[in-house]
Design a protein around this motif. Structure first.
Motif, PDB file in Angstrom:
ATOM      1  N   MET A   1       0.838  -1.180   0.000  1.00  0.00           N
ATOM      2  CA  MET A   1       0.000   0.000   0.000  1.00  0.00           C
ATOM      3  C   MET A   1       0.881   1.241   0.000  1.00  0.00           C
ATOM      4  N   LYS A   2       0.371   2.312  -0.562  1.00  0.00           N
ATOM      5  CA  LYS A   2       1.141   3.550  -0.677  1.00  0.00           C
ATOM      6  C   LYS A   2       0.692   4.515   0.421  1.00  0.00           C
ATOM      7  N   ILE A   3       1.671   5.147   1.103  1.00  0.00           N
ATOM      8  CA  ILE A   3       1.352   6.177   2.084  1.00  0.00           C
ATOM      9  C   ILE A   3       2.209   7.412   1.808  1.00  0.00           C
ATOM     10  N   GLU A   4       1.708   8.544   2.242  1.00  0.00           N
ATOM     11  CA  GLU A   4       2.444   9.802   2.138  1.00  0.00           C
ATOM     12  C   GLU A   4       3.128  10.047   3.474  1.00  0.00           C
ATOM     13  N   THR A   5       4.401  10.476   3.442  1.00  0.00           N
ATOM     14  CA  THR A   5       5.156  10.666   4.677  1.00  0.00           C
ATOM     15  C   THR A   5       5.756  12.065   4.744  1.00  0.00           C
ATOM     16  N   VAL A   6       6.096  12.471   5.949  1.00  0.00           N
ATOM     17  CA  VAL A   6       6.717  13.772   6.182  1.00  0.00           C
ATOM     18  C   VAL A   6       8.129  13.819   5.608  1.00  0.00           C
ATOM     19  N   TYR A   7       8.927  12.802   5.931  1.00  0.00           N
ATOM     20  CA  TYR A   7      10.357  12.826   5.628  1.00  0.00           C
ATOM     21  C   TYR A   7      10.748  12.110   4.336  1.00  0.00           C
ATOM     22  N   PHE A   8       9.897  11.226   3.818  1.00  0.00           N
ATOM     23  CA  PHE A   8      10.299  10.383   2.692  1.00  0.00           C
ATOM     24  C   PHE A   8       9.394  10.512   1.471  1.00  0.00           C
ATOM     25  N   GLY A   9       8.426  11.416   1.515  1.00  0.00           N
ATOM     26  CA  GLY A   9       7.499  11.562   0.393  1.00  0.00           C
ATOM     27  C   GLY A   9       6.549  10.379   0.314  1.00  0.00           C
ATOM     28  N   SER A  10       6.164  10.015  -0.893  1.00  0.00           N
ATOM     29  CA  SER A  10       5.257   8.901  -1.117  1.00  0.00           C
ATOM     30  C   SER A  10       6.064   7.605  -1.133  1.00  0.00           C
ATOM     31  N   ILE A  11       5.675   6.647  -0.282  1.00  0.00           N
ATOM     32  CA  ILE A  11       6.406   5.376  -0.231  1.00  0.00           C
ATOM     33  C   ILE A  11       5.434   4.214  -0.231  1.00  0.00           C
ATOM     34  N   GLU A  12       5.949   3.072  -0.597  1.00  0.00           N
ATOM     35  CA  GLU A  12       5.182   1.834  -0.602  1.00  0.00           C
ATOM     36  C   GLU A  12       5.556   1.040   0.650  1.00  0.00           C
ATOM     37  N   ILE A  13       4.545   0.583   1.407  1.00  0.00           N
ATOM     38  CA  ILE A  13       4.812  -0.264   2.572  1.00  0.00           C
ATOM     39  C   ILE A  13       3.939  -1.510   2.476  1.00  0.00           C
ATOM     40  N   ASN A  14       4.351  -2.551   3.169  1.00  0.00           N
ATOM     41  CA  ASN A  14       3.538  -3.765   3.251  1.00  0.00           C
ATOM     42  C   ASN A  14       2.471  -3.562   4.308  1.00  0.00           C
ATOM     43  N   LYS A  15       1.266  -3.937   3.998  1.00  0.00           N
ATOM     44  CA  LYS A  15       0.164  -3.804   4.954  1.00  0.00           C
ATOM     45  C   LYS A  15       0.486  -4.567   6.246  1.00  0.00           C
ATOM     46  N   GLU A  16       1.238  -5.662   6.128  1.00  0.00           N
ATOM     47  CA  GLU A  16       1.623  -6.468   7.295  1.00  0.00           C
ATOM     48  C   GLU A  16       2.551  -5.699   8.235  1.00  0.00           C
ATOM     49  N   ASP A  17       3.184  -4.631   7.741  1.00  0.00           N
ATOM     50  CA  ASP A  17       4.100  -3.836   8.567  1.00  0.00           C
ATOM     51  C   ASP A  17       3.378  -2.752   9.365  1.00  0.00           C
ATOM     52  N   LEU A  18       2.071  -2.593   9.145  1.00  0.00           N
ATOM     53  CA  LEU A  18       1.334  -1.582   9.892  1.00  0.00           C
ATOM     54  C   LEU A  18       1.261  -1.955  11.365  1.00  0.00           C
ATOM     55  N   ILE A  19       1.458  -0.961  12.197  1.00  0.00           N
ATOM     56  CA  ILE A  19       1.387  -1.125  13.646  1.00  0.00           C
ATOM     57  C   ILE A  19       0.066  -0.511  14.086  1.00  0.00           C
ATOM     58  N   HIS A  20      -0.686  -1.265  14.884  1.00  0.00           N
ATOM     59  CA  HIS A  20      -2.028  -0.820  15.269  1.00  0.00           C
ATOM     60  C   HIS A  20      -2.059  -0.357  16.726  1.00  0.00           C
ATOM     61  N   PHE A  21      -2.409   0.921  16.906  1.00  0.00           N
ATOM     62  CA  PHE A  21      -2.637   1.494  18.227  1.00  0.00           C
ATOM     63  C   PHE A  21      -4.147   1.516  18.436  1.00  0.00           C
ATOM     64  N   GLU A  22      -4.664   0.592  19.220  1.00  0.00           N
ATOM     65  CA  GLU A  22      -6.112   0.444  19.396  1.00  0.00           C
ATOM     66  C   GLU A  22      -6.792   1.755  19.794  1.00  0.00           C
ATOM     67  N   SER A  23      -6.151   2.516  20.688  1.00  0.00           N
ATOM     68  CA  SER A  23      -6.733   3.780  21.168  1.00  0.00           C
ATOM     69  C   SER A  23      -5.998   4.992  20.624  1.00  0.00           C
ATOM     70  N   GLY A  24      -5.241   4.810  19.562  1.00  0.00           N
ATOM     71  CA  GLY A  24      -4.443   5.908  19.028  1.00  0.00           C
ATOM     72  C   GLY A  24      -3.321   6.268  19.990  1.00  0.00           C
ATOM     73  N   LEU A  25      -2.742   7.418  19.778  1.00  0.00           N
ATOM     74  CA  LEU A  25      -1.721   7.946  20.684  1.00  0.00           C
ATOM     75  C   LEU A  25      -2.353   9.088  21.479  1.00  0.00           C
ATOM     76  N   PRO A  26      -1.872   9.350  22.700  1.00  0.00           N
ATOM     77  CA  PRO A  26      -2.431  10.468  23.460  1.00  0.00           C
ATOM     78  C   PRO A  26      -2.390  11.757  22.627  1.00  0.00           C
ATOM     79  N   GLY A  27      -3.538  12.398  22.539  1.00  0.00           N
ATOM     80  CA  GLY A  27      -3.650  13.607  21.727  1.00  0.00           C
ATOM     81  C   GLY A  27      -3.996  13.325  20.273  1.00  0.00           C
ATOM     82  N   PHE A  28      -3.903  12.067  19.877  1.00  0.00           N
ATOM     83  CA  PHE A  28      -4.182  11.656  18.492  1.00  0.00           C
ATOM     84  C   PHE A  28      -4.998  10.357  18.506  1.00  0.00           C
TER      85      PHE A  28
END
Length: 149
Positions: A1-28
């Motif tokens: 899957m393709k994502i847009e990033t701050v430091y690297f522009g548009s990159i391709e990542i494996n969906k299996e590499d996604l890290i899931h924060f069930e409740s997000g991060l504090p403030g996010f």
């Protein structure tokens, strides 16, 4: 899957590499999908990039490289929430506050990010430990007092 990033522009990542924060991060709380990206030429640091919001990324580091005596115990609910089967499955990251010059940057030992590398579940936890603060020097050992910058 393709994502847009701050430091690297548009990159391709494996969906299996996604890290899931069930409740997000504090403030996010709505930011639940992140990926860890390498900083080329600087193996001590990585970028925790939101897969949802291009502008949301945190520079993180392994706190044990800077503070070898850093330690804490995960509470039972966190162990259960992250589905931790054995301690070696987890990695711990501290969020870095970048400053100029870089050597004056700090990292947060009070609220580490804990990732189960097997289940890809993660959580930022808050430690109530008198020795750990939000602004420890990345040079190690010392605590930076909060300033108005």
């Amino acid at each position: 899957m393709k994502i847009e990033t701050v430091y690297f522009g548009s990159i391709e990542i494996n969906k299996e590499d996604l890290i899931h924060f069930e409740s997000g991060l504090p403030g996010f709380q709505n930011e639940t999908q992140f990926t860890l990206l390498d900083l080329e030429g600087n193996p001590a640091f990585k970028v925790l990039q939101s897969a949802q919001t291009e502008s949301l990324a945190f520079v993180v580091t392994n706190p044990f490289l800077i503070q070898p005596d850093y330690e804490f115990k995960l509470d039972d609910s966190t162990v259960e929430q992250l589905n931790v089967k054995k301690p070696e499955d987890i990695s711990v990251w501290s969020i870095v506050t970048l400053k100029e010059p870089f050597e004056t940057s700090t990292h947060n030992l009070q609220a580490p990010v804990v990732i189960n590398n097997e289940s890809k579940k993660a959580k930022q936890i808050s430690l109530n430990h008198p020795s750990y603060h939000t602004k420890h020097s990345i040079k190690g050992g010392e605590h930076q007092h909060a300033s108005s910058d």
